[in-house]
Design an enzyme around this catalytic site. Sequence first.
Site, PDB file in Angstrom:
ATOM      1  N   VAL A 124       0.831  -1.204   0.000  1.00  0.00           N
ATOM      2  CA  VAL A 124       0.000   0.000   0.000  1.00  0.00           C
ATOM      3  C   VAL A 124       0.869   1.260   0.000  1.00  0.00           C
ATOM      4  O   VAL A 124       0.352   2.370   0.031  1.00  0.00           O
ATOM      5  CB  VAL A 124      -1.008  -0.020   1.178  1.00  0.00           C
ATOM      6  CG1 VAL A 124      -1.984  -1.177   1.010  1.00  0.00           C
ATOM      7  CG2 VAL A 124      -0.302  -0.106   2.529  1.00  0.00           C
ATOM      8  N   HIS A 165      -4.292  -4.305  -2.987  1.00  0.00           N
ATOM      9  CA  HIS A 165      -4.747  -4.100  -1.605  1.00  0.00           C
ATOM     10  C   HIS A 165      -4.955  -2.623  -1.275  1.00  0.00           C
ATOM     11  O   HIS A 165      -4.993  -2.257  -0.100  1.00  0.00           O
ATOM     12  CB  HIS A 165      -3.754  -4.730  -0.610  1.00  0.00           C
ATOM     13  CG  HIS A 165      -3.757  -6.229  -0.645  1.00  0.00           C
ATOM     14  ND1 HIS A 165      -2.767  -7.004  -0.078  1.00  0.00           N
ATOM     15  CD2 HIS A 165      -4.643  -7.109  -1.184  1.00  0.00           C
ATOM     16  CE1 HIS A 165      -3.043  -8.283  -0.275  1.00  0.00           C
ATOM     17  NE2 HIS A 165      -4.165  -8.375  -0.944  1.00  0.00           N
TER      18      HIS A 165
HETATM   19  C1  BJW Z   1      12.303 -10.025   1.924  1.00  0.00           C
HETATM   20  C2  BJW Z   1      13.103  -9.035   2.462  1.00  0.00           C
HETATM   21  C3  BJW Z   1      14.096  -8.517   1.618  1.00  0.00           C
HETATM   22  C4  BJW Z   1      11.720  -9.620   4.007  1.00  0.00           C
HETATM   23  N1  BJW Z   1      14.206  -8.973   0.377  1.00  0.00           N
HETATM   24  N2  BJW Z   1      12.441 -10.465   0.682  1.00  0.00           N
HETATM   25  C5  BJW Z   1      -8.160 -19.160   0.465  1.00  0.00           C
HETATM   26  C6  BJW Z   1      -7.633 -19.942   1.465  1.00  0.00           C
HETATM   27  C7  BJW Z   1      -7.544 -19.440   2.759  1.00  0.00           C
HETATM   28  C8  BJW Z   1      -7.960 -18.140   3.059  1.00  0.00           C
HETATM   29  C9  BJW Z   1      -8.476 -17.372   2.066  1.00  0.00           C
HETATM   30  C10 BJW Z   1      -8.563 -17.876   0.795  1.00  0.00           C
HETATM   31  N3  BJW Z   1      -9.087 -16.897   0.010  1.00  0.00           N
HETATM   32  C11 BJW Z   1      -9.321 -15.813   0.755  1.00  0.00           C
HETATM   33  C12 BJW Z   1      -8.970 -16.063   2.026  1.00  0.00           C
HETATM   34  C13 BJW Z   1      -9.101 -15.102   3.143  1.00  0.00           C
HETATM   35  C14 BJW Z   1      -8.029 -14.067   3.240  1.00  0.00           C
HETATM   36  C15 BJW Z   1      -6.679 -14.755   3.442  1.00  0.00           C
HETATM   37  O1  BJW Z   1      -5.855 -14.871   2.556  1.00  0.00           O
HETATM   38  N4  BJW Z   1      -6.406 -15.193   4.659  1.00  0.00           N
HETATM   39  C16 BJW Z   1      -5.121 -15.823   4.956  1.00  0.00           C
HETATM   40  C17 BJW Z   1      -4.478 -15.095   6.113  1.00  0.00           C
HETATM   41  C18 BJW Z   1      -5.314 -17.274   5.138  1.00  0.00           C
HETATM   42  N5  BJW Z   1      -7.953 -13.188   2.080  1.00  0.00           N
HETATM   43  C19 BJW Z   1      -8.775 -12.147   1.936  1.00  0.00           C
HETATM   44  O2  BJW Z   1      -9.652 -11.908   2.756  1.00  0.00           O
HETATM   45  C20 BJW Z   1      -8.606 -11.280   0.710  1.00  0.00           C
HETATM   46  N6  BJW Z   1      -9.846 -11.150   0.038  1.00  0.00           N
HETATM   47  C21 BJW Z   1     -10.351 -12.150  -0.698  1.00  0.00           C
HETATM   48  O3  BJW Z   1      -9.762 -13.214  -0.843  1.00  0.00           O
HETATM   49  O4  BJW Z   1     -11.572 -11.850  -1.282  1.00  0.00           O
HETATM   50  C22 BJW Z   1     -12.218 -12.872  -2.046  1.00  0.00           C
HETATM   51  C23 BJW Z   1     -12.001 -12.690  -3.530  1.00  0.00           C
HETATM   52  C24 BJW Z   1     -10.720 -12.797  -4.065  1.00  0.00           C
HETATM   53  C25 BJW Z   1     -10.522 -12.646  -5.440  1.00  0.00           C
HETATM   54  C26 BJW Z   1     -11.589 -12.388  -6.259  1.00  0.00           C
HETATM   55  C27 BJW Z   1     -12.853 -12.276  -5.728  1.00  0.00           C
HETATM   56  C28 BJW Z   1     -13.056 -12.438  -4.360  1.00  0.00           C
HETATM   57  C29 BJW Z   1      -8.150  -9.871   1.110  1.00  0.00           C
HETATM   58  C30 BJW Z   1      -6.771  -9.861   1.641  1.00  0.00           C
HETATM   59  C31 BJW Z   1      -6.403  -8.477   2.174  1.00  0.00           C
HETATM   60  C32 BJW Z   1      -5.012  -8.486   2.796  1.00  0.00           C
HETATM   61  N7  BJW Z   1      -4.786  -7.274   3.457  1.00  0.00           N
HETATM   62  C33 BJW Z   1      -3.500  -7.054   4.128  1.00  0.00           C
HETATM   63  C34 BJW Z   1      -3.636  -5.871   5.119  1.00  0.00           C
HETATM   64  C35 BJW Z   1      -4.139  -4.629   4.506  1.00  0.00           C
HETATM   65  C36 BJW Z   1      -3.046  -3.809   3.839  1.00  0.00           C
HETATM   66  C37 BJW Z   1      -2.109  -3.157   4.830  1.00  0.00           C
HETATM   67  O5  BJW Z   1      -2.477  -2.883   5.982  1.00  0.00           O
HETATM   68  O6  BJW Z   1      -0.972  -2.897   4.408  1.00  0.00           O
HETATM   69  O7  BJW Z   1      -2.456  -6.838   3.144  1.00  0.00           O
HETATM   70  S1  BJW Z   1      -2.890  -8.445   5.051  1.00  0.00           S
HETATM   71  C38 BJW Z   1      -1.184  -8.132   4.768  1.00  0.00           C
HETATM   72  O8  BJW Z   1      -0.640  -9.318   4.153  1.00  0.00           O
HETATM   73  C39 BJW Z   1      -1.142  -6.989   3.719  1.00  0.00           C
HETATM   74  C40 BJW Z   1      -0.153  -7.561   2.721  1.00  0.00           C
HETATM   75  O9  BJW Z   1      -0.337  -6.959   1.448  1.00  0.00           O
HETATM   76  C41 BJW Z   1      -0.418  -9.038   2.761  1.00  0.00           C
HETATM   77  C42 BJW Z   1       0.713  -9.899   2.254  1.00  0.00           C
HETATM   78  O10 BJW Z   1       1.850  -9.731   3.058  1.00  0.00           O
HETATM   79  P1  BJW Z   1       3.285  -9.854   2.404  1.00  0.00           P
HETATM   80  O11 BJW Z   1       3.510  -8.739   1.471  1.00  0.00           O
HETATM   81  O12 BJW Z   1       3.476 -11.212   1.883  1.00  0.00           O
HETATM   82  O13 BJW Z   1       4.220  -9.571   3.688  1.00  0.00           O
HETATM   83  P2  BJW Z   1       4.817 -10.600   4.752  1.00  0.00           P
HETATM   84  O14 BJW Z   1       5.294  -9.827   5.916  1.00  0.00           O
HETATM   85  O15 BJW Z   1       3.860 -11.698   5.040  1.00  0.00           O
HETATM   86  O16 BJW Z   1       6.038 -11.286   3.997  1.00  0.00           O
HETATM   87  C43 BJW Z   1       7.189 -10.555   3.632  1.00  0.00           C
HETATM   88  C44 BJW Z   1       8.129 -11.508   2.896  1.00  0.00           C
HETATM   89  O17 BJW Z   1       9.233 -10.753   2.451  1.00  0.00           O
HETATM   90  C45 BJW Z   1       8.674 -12.642   3.783  1.00  0.00           C
HETATM   91  O18 BJW Z   1       8.586 -13.881   3.072  1.00  0.00           O
HETATM   92  C46 BJW Z   1      10.165 -12.264   4.000  1.00  0.00           C
HETATM   93  O19 BJW Z   1      11.014 -13.391   4.054  1.00  0.00           O
HETATM   94  C47 BJW Z   1      10.434 -11.453   2.750  1.00  0.00           C
HETATM   95  N8  BJW Z   1      11.453 -10.433   2.938  1.00  0.00           N
HETATM   96  N9  BJW Z   1      12.767  -8.850   3.785  1.00  0.00           N
HETATM   97  C48 BJW Z   1      13.403  -9.978  -0.046  1.00  0.00           C
HETATM   98  N10 BJW Z   1      14.968  -7.569   2.082  1.00  0.00           N
END
Ligand code: BJW
Length: 232
Positions: free
Chosen positions: A89, A105
């Site tokens: 974001v 997102h």
């Molecule tokens: C480095 C590094 C360096 C560090 N170099 N690398 C199916 C199965 C199970 C659950 C669900 C499913 N479908 C939907 C769900 C529910 C849910 C979900 O996924 N839940 C899970 C927790 C299980 N999903 C939703 O509700 C989503 N909506 C949805 O699915 O609607 C239905 C639909 C979909 C499609 C079409 C039609 C309908 C919405 C998800 C919203 C996520 N929102 C968040 C927070 C809001 C934004 C904010 O506040 O910023 O978004 S959650 C949070 O996680 C944020 C991020 O964008 C997101 C991903 O995180 P990210 O970027 O992966 O960060 P980290 O910290 O997890 O990982 C960082 C990585 O970087 C690590 O691996 C490190 O090793 C690495 N790293 N330093 C390279 N220097």
Amino acid sequence: MRVVVLTGAGISAESGLSTFRDSGGLWEGHDPMQVATPEAFAADPDLVQRFYDERRAALARVRPNAAHDALVRLERALGDDLLVVTQNVDDLHERAGATRVHHIHGRLQSAWCTTCDERHEWDGPLGHGPPCPWCGQATLRPDIVWFGEIPYGMDLVEQALWDCDLFVSIGTSGVVYPAAAFVHSARGATLELNLEPSEGASAFAESRQGPATQLVPAWVDELLGEATRTSS
Ligand code: BJW
């Protein structure tokens, strides 16, 4: 060569923005369910607005890094054949000069009025309840996709994944859907670039480990070198 790049918090980590799930990450101080769901916002809007106000303010203290810059070099070479889909974001891709970025997102610098449904570019805080510039109601919320909400522009993303020759995932833990499943939708080759193997690493044809500021420029050099050799 049509390329789709997915980025997550890891690409911005070396710029100084916290990831979510690493130790010291954003969620360590907050229960995700208390700040990143519509229910949490309804229950305690002040807490949620404060969380996002702090993160919006932090953008002024950080700059794009070598990984963001490398993706801009790739965009200049590929033009419309590159799409960057980001879960982030922040605005670091754009500040590096990228123009083909899709924020699934939402964005910290956008505010959404839940009364009139208008969206407004927003740099300041929202916690004090400023009026919507369009309808005047104090019902602005961060324009962020929370758990249980539908990510933006999924039709566009699914089409790009279907059409691509290469899908590359950078700096994401692969635990949040739908982004975690993009690798399964991609029709082309797949590559993960991450500090460590993500939850979904085994689904990628190739996975490279290291910091984004090293891996991404090296991968872009490699791809552009291959493209030059093929065209000469
Ligand atoms: C480095 C590094 C360096 C560090 N170099 N690398 C199916 C199965 C199970 C659950 C669900 C499913 N479908 C939907 C769900 C529910 C849910 C979900 O996924 N839940 C899970 C927790 C299980 N999903 C939703 O509700 C989503 N909506 C949805 O699915 O609607 C239905 C639909 C979909 C499609 C079409 C039609 C309908 C919405 C998800 C919203 C996520 N929102 C968040 C927070 C809001 C934004 C904010 O506040 O910023 O978004 S959650 C949070 O996680 C944020 C991020 O964008 C997101 C991903 O995180 P990210 O970027 O992966 O960060 P980290 O910290 O997890 O990982 C960082 C990585 O970087 C690590 O691996 C490190 O090793 C690495 N790293 N330093 C390279 N220097």
